[in-house]
Enzyme design. Structure first.
Site, short mmCIF file in Angstrom:
data_model
loop_
_atom_site.label_atom_id
_atom_site.label_comp_id
_atom_site.label_asym_id
_atom_site.label_seq_id
_atom_site.Cartn_x
_atom_site.Cartn_y
_atom_site.Cartn_z
N THR A 84 36.63 3.90 -53.14
CA THR A 84 36.24 2.76 -52.31
C THR A 84 37.23 1.60 -52.45
O THR A 84 37.95 1.52 -53.46
CB THR A 84 34.82 2.29 -52.73
OG1 THR A 84 34.59 0.98 -52.25
CG2 THR A 84 34.65 2.27 -54.24
N ASP A 85 37.23 0.71 -51.46
CA ASP A 85 38.07 -0.50 -51.56
C ASP A 85 37.51 -1.46 -52.62
O ASP A 85 38.21 -2.35 -53.09
CB ASP A 85 38.19 -1.21 -50.20
CG ASP A 85 36.85 -1.58 -49.56
OD1 ASP A 85 35.78 -1.31 -50.15
OD2 ASP A 85 36.86 -2.13 -48.43
N GLU A 86 36.25 -1.25 -53.02
CA GLU A 86 35.62 -2.19 -53.96
C GLU A 86 36.23 -2.16 -55.35
O GLU A 86 36.03 -3.08 -56.14
CB GLU A 86 34.10 -1.91 -54.05
CG GLU A 86 33.42 -2.07 -52.71
CD GLU A 86 31.90 -2.03 -52.80
OE1 GLU A 86 31.34 -2.46 -53.80
OE2 GLU A 86 31.30 -1.54 -51.83
N TYR A 108 28.69 -0.46 -59.98
CA TYR A 108 29.11 0.57 -59.01
C TYR A 108 30.63 0.66 -58.94
O TYR A 108 31.22 1.72 -59.15
CB TYR A 108 28.53 0.27 -57.61
CG TYR A 108 29.19 1.08 -56.51
CD1 TYR A 108 29.09 2.47 -56.48
CD2 TYR A 108 29.97 0.46 -55.51
CE1 TYR A 108 29.71 3.23 -55.50
CE2 TYR A 108 30.60 1.20 -54.53
CZ TYR A 108 30.47 2.59 -54.52
OH TYR A 108 31.10 3.33 -53.55
N ALA A 148 32.86 -0.51 -60.92
CA ALA A 148 33.46 -0.16 -62.21
C ALA A 148 33.36 1.35 -62.46
O ALA A 148 34.30 1.98 -62.96
CB ALA A 148 32.79 -0.94 -63.34
N LYS A 197 33.20 3.68 -60.14
CA LYS A 197 34.14 4.35 -59.23
C LYS A 197 35.58 4.18 -59.74
O LYS A 197 36.39 5.10 -59.64
CB LYS A 197 34.03 3.77 -57.80
CG LYS A 197 32.72 4.08 -57.09
CD LYS A 197 32.50 5.55 -56.80
CE LYS A 197 33.40 6.11 -55.73
NZ LYS A 197 33.05 7.54 -55.43
N VAL A 216 19.29 -11.50 -45.13
CA VAL A 216 20.75 -11.61 -45.26
C VAL A 216 21.04 -12.34 -46.57
O VAL A 216 20.50 -13.42 -46.82
CB VAL A 216 21.33 -12.39 -44.06
CG1 VAL A 216 22.81 -12.70 -44.27
CG2 VAL A 216 21.13 -11.59 -42.77
N1 LIG Z 1 29.24 4.42 -47.68
C1 LIG Z 1 30.32 3.66 -47.80
O1 LIG Z 1 30.44 2.60 -47.15
C2 LIG Z 1 31.45 4.08 -48.71
C3 LIG Z 1 32.63 3.34 -48.69
C4 LIG Z 1 33.68 3.74 -49.51
C5 LIG Z 1 33.54 4.85 -50.33
N2 LIG Z 1 32.38 5.53 -50.35
C6 LIG Z 1 32.28 6.70 -51.24
O2 LIG Z 1 32.06 7.83 -50.42
C7 LIG Z 1 31.24 8.77 -51.09
C8 LIG Z 1 30.04 9.13 -50.24
O3 LIG Z 1 29.32 7.93 -49.95
P1 LIG Z 1 27.97 7.97 -49.10
O4 LIG Z 1 27.74 6.62 -48.57
O5 LIG Z 1 27.99 9.12 -48.19
O6 LIG Z 1 26.92 8.24 -50.26
P2 LIG Z 1 25.37 8.62 -50.20
O7 LIG Z 1 24.70 7.76 -51.22
O8 LIG Z 1 24.88 8.58 -48.79
O9 LIG Z 1 25.34 10.15 -50.65
C9 LIG Z 1 25.65 10.57 -51.93
C10 LIG Z 1 25.36 12.05 -52.01
O10 LIG Z 1 25.71 12.49 -53.34
C11 LIG Z 1 24.66 13.33 -53.82
N3 LIG Z 1 24.66 13.26 -55.28
C12 LIG Z 1 24.33 12.21 -56.06
N4 LIG Z 1 24.41 12.55 -57.37
C13 LIG Z 1 24.84 13.84 -57.40
C14 LIG Z 1 25.13 14.74 -58.46
N5 LIG Z 1 24.98 14.40 -59.75
N6 LIG Z 1 25.58 15.99 -58.15
C15 LIG Z 1 25.71 16.38 -56.85
N7 LIG Z 1 25.41 15.56 -55.80
C16 LIG Z 1 24.99 14.30 -56.08
C17 LIG Z 1 23.39 12.77 -53.20
O11 LIG Z 1 22.33 13.71 -53.19
C18 LIG Z 1 23.88 12.40 -51.80
O12 LIG Z 1 23.76 13.50 -50.93
C19 LIG Z 1 30.85 8.14 -52.43
O13 LIG Z 1 31.70 8.63 -53.43
C20 LIG Z 1 31.12 6.65 -52.20
O14 LIG Z 1 31.45 5.99 -53.41
C21 LIG Z 1 31.32 5.18 -49.55
#
Ligand SMILES: NC(=O)c1ccc[n+]([C@@H]2O[C@H](COP(=O)([O-])OP(=O)(O)OC[C@H]3O[C@@H](n4cnc5c(N)ncnc54)[C@H](O)[C@@H]3O)[C@@H](O)[C@H]2O)c1
Length: 357
Positions: free
Chosen positions: A137-139, A162, A164, A166, A218
Protein backbone atom coordinates in the site's frame (compact mmCIF):
# COMPACT_ATOMS: atom_id res chain seq x y z
CA UNK A 1 5.66 -13.37 -19.60
CA UNK A 2 2.02 -14.08 -18.70
CA UNK A 3 1.73 -16.50 -15.77
CA UNK A 4 -0.41 -19.59 -16.33
CA UNK A 5 -0.87 -21.28 -12.93
CA UNK A 6 -1.58 -18.58 -10.40
CA UNK A 7 -2.07 -18.96 -6.66
CA UNK A 8 -3.93 -15.95 -5.24
CA UNK A 9 -3.96 -15.43 -1.47
CA UNK A 10 -6.92 -13.38 -0.22
CA UNK A 11 -8.84 -14.03 -3.44
CA UNK A 12 -12.23 -13.88 -1.70
CA UNK A 13 -11.57 -10.28 -0.62
CA UNK A 14 -12.36 -7.03 -2.37
CA UNK A 15 -9.36 -6.63 -4.70
CA UNK A 16 -8.57 -10.36 -4.79
CA UNK A 17 -11.97 -11.29 -6.26
CA UNK A 18 -11.53 -8.77 -9.10
CA UNK A 19 -7.97 -10.02 -9.65
CA UNK A 20 -9.31 -13.58 -10.03
CA UNK A 21 -12.02 -12.44 -12.45
CA UNK A 22 -9.33 -10.61 -14.45
CA UNK A 23 -7.04 -13.68 -14.53
CA UNK A 24 -9.88 -15.90 -15.77
CA UNK A 25 -10.50 -13.52 -18.71
CA UNK A 26 -6.98 -14.27 -20.03
CA UNK A 27 -6.57 -17.21 -22.40
CA UNK A 28 -3.01 -17.72 -21.06
CA UNK A 29 -4.45 -18.60 -17.62
CA UNK A 30 -4.57 -22.37 -17.18
CA UNK A 31 -5.49 -22.55 -13.49
CA UNK A 32 -6.21 -20.25 -10.54
CA UNK A 33 -6.13 -21.34 -6.91
CA UNK A 34 -7.91 -19.01 -4.50
CA UNK A 35 -6.20 -19.57 -1.14
CA UNK A 36 -8.26 -17.69 1.44
CA UNK A 37 -9.05 -18.12 5.14
CA UNK A 38 -12.51 -16.50 4.72
CA UNK A 39 -12.26 -14.00 7.54
CA UNK A 40 -15.11 -11.48 7.93
CA UNK A 41 -13.71 -9.72 4.82
CA UNK A 42 -13.75 -12.74 2.52
CA UNK A 43 -16.97 -13.58 0.68
CA UNK A 44 -17.40 -16.41 -1.81
CA UNK A 45 -20.51 -14.70 -3.19
CA UNK A 46 -18.04 -12.28 -4.80
CA UNK A 47 -16.87 -15.15 -7.02
CA UNK A 48 -20.14 -16.82 -8.05
CA UNK A 49 -19.49 -16.48 -11.80
CA UNK A 50 -15.79 -17.34 -11.52
CA UNK A 51 -16.56 -20.50 -9.51
CA UNK A 52 -18.28 -21.92 -12.62
CA UNK A 53 -14.99 -21.80 -14.54
CA UNK A 54 -13.25 -25.22 -14.48
CA UNK A 55 -9.87 -23.45 -14.21
CA UNK A 56 -10.84 -22.04 -10.78
CA UNK A 57 -10.35 -23.84 -7.44
CA UNK A 58 -10.94 -22.58 -3.92
CA UNK A 59 -9.08 -23.73 -0.82
CA UNK A 60 -10.06 -22.44 2.60
CA UNK A 61 -6.72 -22.12 4.36
CA UNK A 62 -4.55 -19.61 6.18
CA UNK A 63 -1.20 -18.12 5.23
CA UNK A 64 -0.31 -18.51 8.90
CA UNK A 65 -0.43 -22.30 8.58
CA UNK A 66 2.86 -23.58 7.13
CA UNK A 67 1.55 -27.07 6.38
CA UNK A 68 -1.50 -25.75 4.52
CA UNK A 69 0.69 -23.44 2.45
CA UNK A 70 3.20 -26.22 1.69
CA UNK A 71 0.42 -28.60 0.63
CA UNK A 72 -1.16 -26.00 -1.64
CA UNK A 73 2.19 -25.32 -3.34
CA UNK A 74 2.98 -29.00 -3.82
CA UNK A 75 -0.47 -29.88 -5.15
CA UNK A 76 -1.06 -26.80 -7.30
CA UNK A 77 2.49 -26.16 -8.62
CA UNK A 78 2.05 -22.41 -9.30
CA UNK A 79 4.29 -20.39 -11.59
CA UNK A 80 3.15 -17.19 -9.87
CA UNK A 81 1.85 -16.19 -6.44
CA UNK A 82 -0.20 -13.02 -6.00
CA UNK A 83 -0.19 -12.30 -2.26
CA UNK A 84 -3.18 -10.18 -1.26
CA UNK A 85 -4.29 -11.90 1.97
CA UNK A 86 -4.16 -9.40 4.80
CA UNK A 87 -6.02 -7.64 7.55
CA UNK A 88 -6.75 -4.32 5.87
CA UNK A 89 -8.80 -1.90 7.94
CA UNK A 90 -6.83 0.82 9.76
CA UNK A 91 -9.55 1.32 12.42
CA UNK A 92 -9.50 -2.37 13.31
CA UNK A 93 -5.69 -2.25 13.56
CA UNK A 94 -6.06 0.40 16.27
CA UNK A 95 -8.46 -1.78 18.29
CA UNK A 96 -7.01 -5.24 17.53
CA UNK A 97 -3.38 -4.88 16.39
CA UNK A 98 -2.46 -8.49 17.16
CA UNK A 99 -4.46 -9.92 14.25
CA UNK A 100 -2.55 -7.57 11.94
CA UNK A 101 0.78 -8.80 13.24
CA UNK A 102 -0.32 -12.43 12.91
CA UNK A 103 -1.72 -12.22 9.38
CA UNK A 104 0.28 -9.47 7.72
CA UNK A 105 3.69 -10.10 9.28
CA UNK A 106 3.78 -13.73 10.43
CA UNK A 107 1.52 -14.91 7.60
CA UNK A 108 3.70 -13.23 4.96
CA UNK A 109 6.82 -14.70 6.58
CA UNK A 110 5.36 -18.21 6.55
CA UNK A 111 4.22 -17.85 2.95
CA UNK A 112 7.71 -16.70 1.94
CA UNK A 113 9.35 -19.55 3.84
CA UNK A 114 7.22 -22.18 2.09
CA UNK A 115 7.45 -20.43 -1.28
CA UNK A 116 11.24 -20.24 -1.31
CA UNK A 117 11.54 -23.97 -0.47
CA UNK A 118 9.08 -24.75 -3.30
CA UNK A 119 10.89 -22.37 -5.69
CA UNK A 120 14.28 -23.94 -4.95
CA UNK A 121 12.86 -27.35 -5.91
CA UNK A 122 11.80 -26.12 -9.38
CA UNK A 123 13.84 -26.92 -12.51
CA UNK A 124 15.97 -23.95 -13.62
CA UNK A 125 13.69 -22.72 -16.42
CA UNK A 126 10.60 -22.74 -14.20
CA UNK A 127 12.49 -21.14 -11.31
CA UNK A 128 13.59 -18.30 -13.63
CA UNK A 129 10.03 -17.63 -14.78
CA UNK A 130 8.52 -17.85 -11.27
CA UNK A 131 7.22 -14.64 -9.61
CA UNK A 132 6.11 -13.81 -6.06
CA UNK A 133 4.07 -10.60 -6.18
CA UNK A 134 3.29 -8.90 -2.89
CA UNK A 135 0.46 -6.37 -2.87
CA UNK A 136 1.35 -3.50 -0.57
CA UNK A 137 0.00 0.00 0.00
CA UNK A 138 0.97 3.67 -0.34
CA UNK A 139 0.34 3.97 3.42
CA UNK A 140 3.76 2.45 4.24
CA UNK A 141 5.37 5.78 3.27
CA UNK A 142 3.46 7.75 5.90
CA UNK A 143 1.70 11.06 5.48
CA UNK A 144 2.40 13.99 3.13
CA UNK A 145 1.64 17.69 3.48
CA UNK A 146 -0.22 19.71 0.86
CA UNK A 147 2.45 19.14 -1.78
CA UNK A 148 4.93 16.47 -2.86
CA UNK A 149 4.60 12.83 -3.83
CA UNK A 150 6.02 9.47 -2.81
CA UNK A 151 8.74 8.10 -5.10
CA UNK A 152 10.16 4.58 -5.45
CA UNK A 153 13.00 5.52 -3.09
CA UNK A 154 10.84 7.29 -0.46
CA UNK A 155 11.65 6.09 3.07
CA UNK A 156 9.20 3.93 4.97
CA UNK A 157 7.36 5.92 7.66
CA UNK A 158 4.22 3.97 8.68
CA UNK A 159 1.93 5.54 11.26
CA UNK A 160 -0.72 2.90 12.10
CA UNK A 161 -0.45 -0.75 13.15
CA UNK A 162 -1.93 -1.57 9.71
CA UNK A 163 0.69 0.33 7.72
CA UNK A 164 3.46 -0.81 10.08
CA UNK A 165 2.46 -4.45 9.57
CA UNK A 166 2.37 -3.97 5.78
CA UNK A 167 5.81 -2.29 5.97
CA UNK A 168 7.16 -5.25 7.94
CA UNK A 169 5.74 -7.60 5.29
CA UNK A 170 7.44 -5.55 2.53
CA UNK A 171 10.77 -5.83 4.37
CA UNK A 172 10.32 -9.59 4.73
CA UNK A 173 9.66 -9.87 0.99
CA UNK A 174 12.81 -7.87 0.17
CA UNK A 175 14.85 -9.94 2.63
CA UNK A 176 13.77 -13.22 1.01
CA UNK A 177 14.72 -11.79 -2.34
CA UNK A 178 18.18 -10.64 -1.16
CA UNK A 179 18.97 -13.64 1.04
CA UNK A 180 17.55 -16.46 -1.06
CA UNK A 181 17.16 -14.98 -4.55
CA UNK A 182 13.37 -15.45 -4.62
CA UNK A 183 12.06 -13.38 -7.59
CA UNK A 184 9.79 -10.87 -5.81
CA UNK A 185 7.81 -7.87 -6.98
CA UNK A 186 6.03 -5.34 -4.75
CA UNK A 187 3.12 -3.17 -5.85
CA UNK A 188 2.00 -0.21 -3.76
CA UNK A 189 -1.67 0.48 -4.39
CA UNK A 190 -3.55 3.65 -3.51
CA UNK A 191 -7.06 3.78 -1.98
CA UNK A 192 -9.17 1.37 -3.94
CA UNK A 193 -12.96 1.50 -4.40
CA UNK A 194 -15.52 -0.46 -6.37
CA UNK A 195 -18.01 -3.35 -6.12
CA UNK A 196 -17.71 -6.12 -3.51
CA UNK A 197 -15.82 -4.10 -0.88
CA UNK A 198 -16.67 -4.87 2.73
CA UNK A 199 -18.66 -1.88 4.01
CA UNK A 200 -16.32 -0.78 6.77
CA UNK A 201 -14.25 1.24 4.28
CA UNK A 202 -15.34 4.80 3.45
CA UNK A 203 -17.22 4.42 0.16
CA UNK A 204 -19.30 1.24 0.73
CA UNK A 205 -19.90 2.32 4.34
CA UNK A 206 -21.41 5.61 3.12
CA UNK A 207 -23.48 3.88 0.43
CA UNK A 208 -25.07 1.46 2.87
CA UNK A 209 -25.52 4.07 5.60
CA UNK A 210 -27.24 6.34 3.08
CA UNK A 211 -29.52 3.63 1.70
CA UNK A 212 -30.39 2.70 5.29
CA UNK A 213 -31.43 6.33 5.97
CA UNK A 214 -28.64 6.71 8.56
CA UNK A 215 -26.09 9.48 9.13
CA UNK A 216 -22.90 9.67 7.06
CA UNK A 217 -20.03 9.79 9.58
CA UNK A 218 -17.01 11.75 8.28
CA UNK A 219 -13.83 11.78 10.38
CA UNK A 220 -12.63 15.19 11.67
CA UNK A 221 -13.19 17.95 9.11
CA UNK A 222 -13.09 15.53 6.16
CA UNK A 223 -10.10 17.33 4.62
CA UNK A 224 -7.78 14.31 4.50
CA UNK A 225 -6.68 13.59 0.93
CA UNK A 226 -6.52 10.15 -0.68
CA UNK A 227 -5.62 9.06 -4.20
CA UNK A 228 -8.52 6.89 -5.47
CA UNK A 229 -8.29 4.02 -7.93
CA UNK A 230 -11.14 1.89 -9.28
CA UNK A 231 -10.75 -1.80 -8.44
CA UNK A 232 -10.62 -2.98 -12.07
CA UNK A 233 -7.75 -0.56 -12.73
CA UNK A 234 -5.95 -1.93 -9.65
CA UNK A 235 -6.49 -5.54 -10.74
CA UNK A 236 -5.18 -4.73 -14.24
CA UNK A 237 -2.08 -3.13 -12.71
CA UNK A 238 -1.41 -6.19 -10.55
CA UNK A 239 -1.78 -8.43 -13.60
CA UNK A 240 0.60 -6.28 -15.66
CA UNK A 241 3.12 -6.33 -12.79
CA UNK A 242 2.93 -10.14 -12.71
CA UNK A 243 3.55 -10.26 -16.48
CA UNK A 244 6.09 -7.48 -16.98
CA UNK A 245 7.44 -6.66 -13.50
CA UNK A 246 11.13 -7.26 -12.91
CA UNK A 247 12.25 -9.26 -9.85
CA UNK A 248 13.24 -6.68 -7.23
CA UNK A 249 10.90 -4.15 -8.83
CA UNK A 250 8.66 -1.73 -6.93
CA UNK A 251 5.57 -0.52 -8.75
CA UNK A 252 3.23 2.35 -7.82
CA UNK A 253 -0.30 1.42 -8.82
CA UNK A 254 -2.17 4.59 -7.96
CA UNK A 255 -5.20 6.15 -9.56
CA UNK A 256 -3.68 9.67 -9.71
CA UNK A 257 -7.06 11.10 -8.62
CA UNK A 258 -6.71 12.95 -5.34
CA UNK A 259 -9.86 13.91 -3.46
CA UNK A 260 -10.65 15.01 0.08
CA UNK A 261 -12.79 12.54 2.01
CA UNK A 262 -15.52 15.18 2.26
CA UNK A 263 -15.56 15.68 -1.51
CA UNK A 264 -15.79 11.89 -1.99
CA UNK A 265 -18.85 11.75 0.29
CA UNK A 266 -20.49 14.78 -1.36
CA UNK A 267 -19.98 13.27 -4.85
CA UNK A 268 -21.43 10.03 -3.56
CA UNK A 269 -24.50 11.86 -2.21
CA UNK A 270 -25.12 13.38 -5.64
CA UNK A 271 -24.60 10.01 -7.38
CA UNK A 272 -27.08 8.34 -5.02
CA UNK A 273 -29.61 11.08 -5.72
CA UNK A 274 -29.20 10.53 -9.45
CA UNK A 275 -29.35 6.74 -9.64
CA UNK A 276 -30.66 5.57 -6.27
CA UNK A 277 -34.22 5.48 -4.91
CA UNK A 278 -36.11 8.79 -5.28
CA UNK A 279 -35.31 11.36 -2.54
CA UNK A 280 -35.67 15.14 -2.38
CA UNK A 281 -32.68 17.19 -3.52
CA UNK A 282 -29.93 17.50 -0.88
CA UNK A 283 -31.42 14.63 1.19
CA UNK A 284 -28.17 12.67 1.57
CA UNK A 285 -25.87 15.68 2.00
CA UNK A 286 -27.91 16.71 5.05
CA UNK A 287 -27.01 13.35 6.62
CA UNK A 288 -23.26 14.14 6.70
CA UNK A 289 -22.12 14.17 10.32
CA UNK A 290 -18.58 15.12 11.36
CA UNK A 291 -17.33 12.70 14.02
CA UNK A 292 -14.21 12.56 16.20
CA UNK A 293 -11.13 12.04 14.04
CA UNK A 294 -9.25 8.73 13.90
CA UNK A 295 -6.12 8.90 16.12
CA UNK A 296 -2.97 9.51 14.05
CA UNK A 297 -5.08 10.04 10.91
CA UNK A 298 -2.69 10.55 7.96
CA UNK A 299 -3.37 13.78 6.08
CA UNK A 300 -2.43 12.97 2.50
CA UNK A 301 -1.05 10.18 0.31
CA UNK A 302 0.12 10.70 -3.25
CA UNK A 303 2.41 8.60 -5.48
CA UNK A 304 4.30 9.50 -8.61
CA UNK A 305 3.12 6.62 -10.83
CA UNK A 306 4.67 7.74 -14.12
CA UNK A 307 7.53 5.22 -14.07
CA UNK A 308 5.19 2.33 -13.24
CA UNK A 309 2.83 3.34 -16.05
CA UNK A 310 5.69 3.19 -18.56
CA UNK A 311 7.31 0.03 -17.16
CA UNK A 312 4.05 -1.92 -16.96
CA UNK A 313 2.40 -0.46 -20.08
CA UNK A 314 -0.58 0.35 -17.87
CA UNK A 315 -2.63 3.31 -16.82
CA UNK A 316 -5.91 3.70 -14.94
CA UNK A 317 -8.98 4.10 -17.17
CA UNK A 318 -11.79 5.01 -14.80
CA UNK A 319 -12.46 8.66 -13.96
CA UNK A 320 -13.52 8.87 -10.30
CA UNK A 321 -17.12 9.95 -11.03
CA UNK A 322 -17.58 7.06 -13.48
CA UNK A 323 -16.09 4.47 -11.13
CA UNK A 324 -18.25 5.76 -8.31
CA UNK A 325 -21.37 5.45 -10.44
CA UNK A 326 -20.46 1.82 -11.29
CA UNK A 327 -19.88 1.16 -7.60
CA UNK A 328 -23.20 2.63 -6.43
CA UNK A 329 -25.04 0.79 -9.21
CA UNK A 330 -23.44 -2.49 -8.10
CA UNK A 331 -24.50 -2.09 -4.45
CA UNK A 332 -28.03 -1.16 -5.57
CA UNK A 333 -28.28 -4.21 -7.84
CA UNK A 334 -26.81 -6.82 -5.49
CA UNK A 335 -29.01 -6.97 -2.38
CA UNK A 336 -28.14 -10.66 -1.79
CA UNK A 337 -24.44 -9.84 -1.45
CA UNK A 338 -25.20 -6.88 0.81
CA UNK A 339 -27.51 -9.01 2.94
CA UNK A 340 -24.86 -11.74 3.25
CA UNK A 341 -22.45 -9.43 5.06
CA UNK A 342 -24.99 -7.51 7.15
CA UNK A 343 -25.06 -10.07 9.90
CA UNK A 344 -22.92 -11.19 12.82
CA UNK A 345 -19.62 -9.43 13.11
CA UNK A 346 -20.52 -6.67 10.68
CA UNK A 347 -23.62 -5.61 12.62
CA UNK A 348 -21.67 -5.77 15.88
CA UNK A 349 -18.92 -3.60 14.36
CA UNK A 350 -21.46 -1.06 13.11
CA UNK A 351 -23.23 -1.01 16.47
CA UNK A 352 -19.98 -0.42 18.34
CA UNK A 353 -18.64 2.19 15.96
CA UNK A 354 -21.62 3.99 14.48
CA UNK A 355 -24.58 3.02 16.65
CA UNK A 356 -26.13 1.30 13.63
CA UNK A 357 -29.49 -0.25 14.35
N1 LIG B 1 -8.35 -1.84 -0.38
C1 LIG B 1 -7.42 -0.92 -0.59
O1 LIG B 1 -7.73 0.28 -0.75
C2 LIG B 1 -5.96 -1.31 -0.66
C3 LIG B 1 -5.04 -0.34 -1.03
C4 LIG B 1 -3.69 -0.70 -1.12
C5 LIG B 1 -3.31 -2.00 -0.84
N2 LIG B 1 -4.22 -2.91 -0.45
C6 LIG B 1 -3.75 -4.28 -0.16
O2 LIG B 1 -4.39 -5.14 -1.08
C7 LIG B 1 -4.64 -6.40 -0.48
C8 LIG B 1 -6.10 -6.77 -0.62
O3 LIG B 1 -6.88 -5.74 -0.01
P1 LIG B 1 -8.47 -5.85 0.06
O4 LIG B 1 -9.00 -4.49 0.28
O5 LIG B 1 -8.96 -6.65 -1.07
O6 LIG B 1 -8.63 -6.68 1.40
P2 LIG B 1 -9.92 -7.37 2.04
O7 LIG B 1 -9.89 -7.03 3.49
O8 LIG B 1 -11.15 -7.05 1.25
O9 LIG B 1 -9.65 -8.93 1.83
C9 LIG B 1 -8.64 -9.62 2.49
C10 LIG B 1 -8.80 -11.08 2.15
O10 LIG B 1 -7.73 -11.80 2.81
C11 LIG B 1 -8.28 -12.96 3.42
N3 LIG B 1 -7.43 -13.32 4.56
C12 LIG B 1 -7.26 -12.65 5.71
N4 LIG B 1 -6.43 -13.32 6.54
C13 LIG B 1 -6.03 -14.42 5.85
C14 LIG B 1 -5.15 -15.50 6.17
N5 LIG B 1 -4.53 -15.59 7.34
N6 LIG B 1 -4.94 -16.47 5.22
C15 LIG B 1 -5.59 -16.42 4.03
N7 LIG B 1 -6.46 -15.43 3.69
C16 LIG B 1 -6.67 -14.43 4.60
C17 LIG B 1 -9.69 -12.56 3.84
O11 LIG B 1 -10.53 -13.67 4.05
C18 LIG B 1 -10.11 -11.69 2.65
O12 LIG B 1 -10.69 -12.49 1.65
C19 LIG B 1 -4.18 -6.29 0.98
O13 LIG B 1 -2.90 -6.84 1.10
C20 LIG B 1 -4.14 -4.78 1.21
O14 LIG B 1 -3.17 -4.44 2.19
C21 LIG B 1 -5.55 -2.60 -0.35
Amino acid sequence: MAPSRILVTGGAGFIGSTVIATLLKKSSTQAVLNFDALTYAGNLLSLQEEAKDPRYTFQRASVQNLEEVQRALEDFQPDCILHLAAETHVDRSLNHPQTFLETNVLGTGILLQATSAYWESLPLEKADAFRFLHVSTDEVFGSLGDSGQFHQDSPYAPTSPYSASKSAADHLVRSWEKSFGLPCIITHGSNCYGPKQFPEKLIPLMILQALNGDSLPVYGDGQQIRDWIYVQDQADAIYQAACLGKPGGTYFTGGSQEQTNLLVVETLCRTLEEIGPFVESGFYKKKIKFVQDRPGHDYRYSMDCRKTQLDLDWKPHYAFADGLRETVRWYLNNPAWVKSIQTGEYRQWMDENYGWR
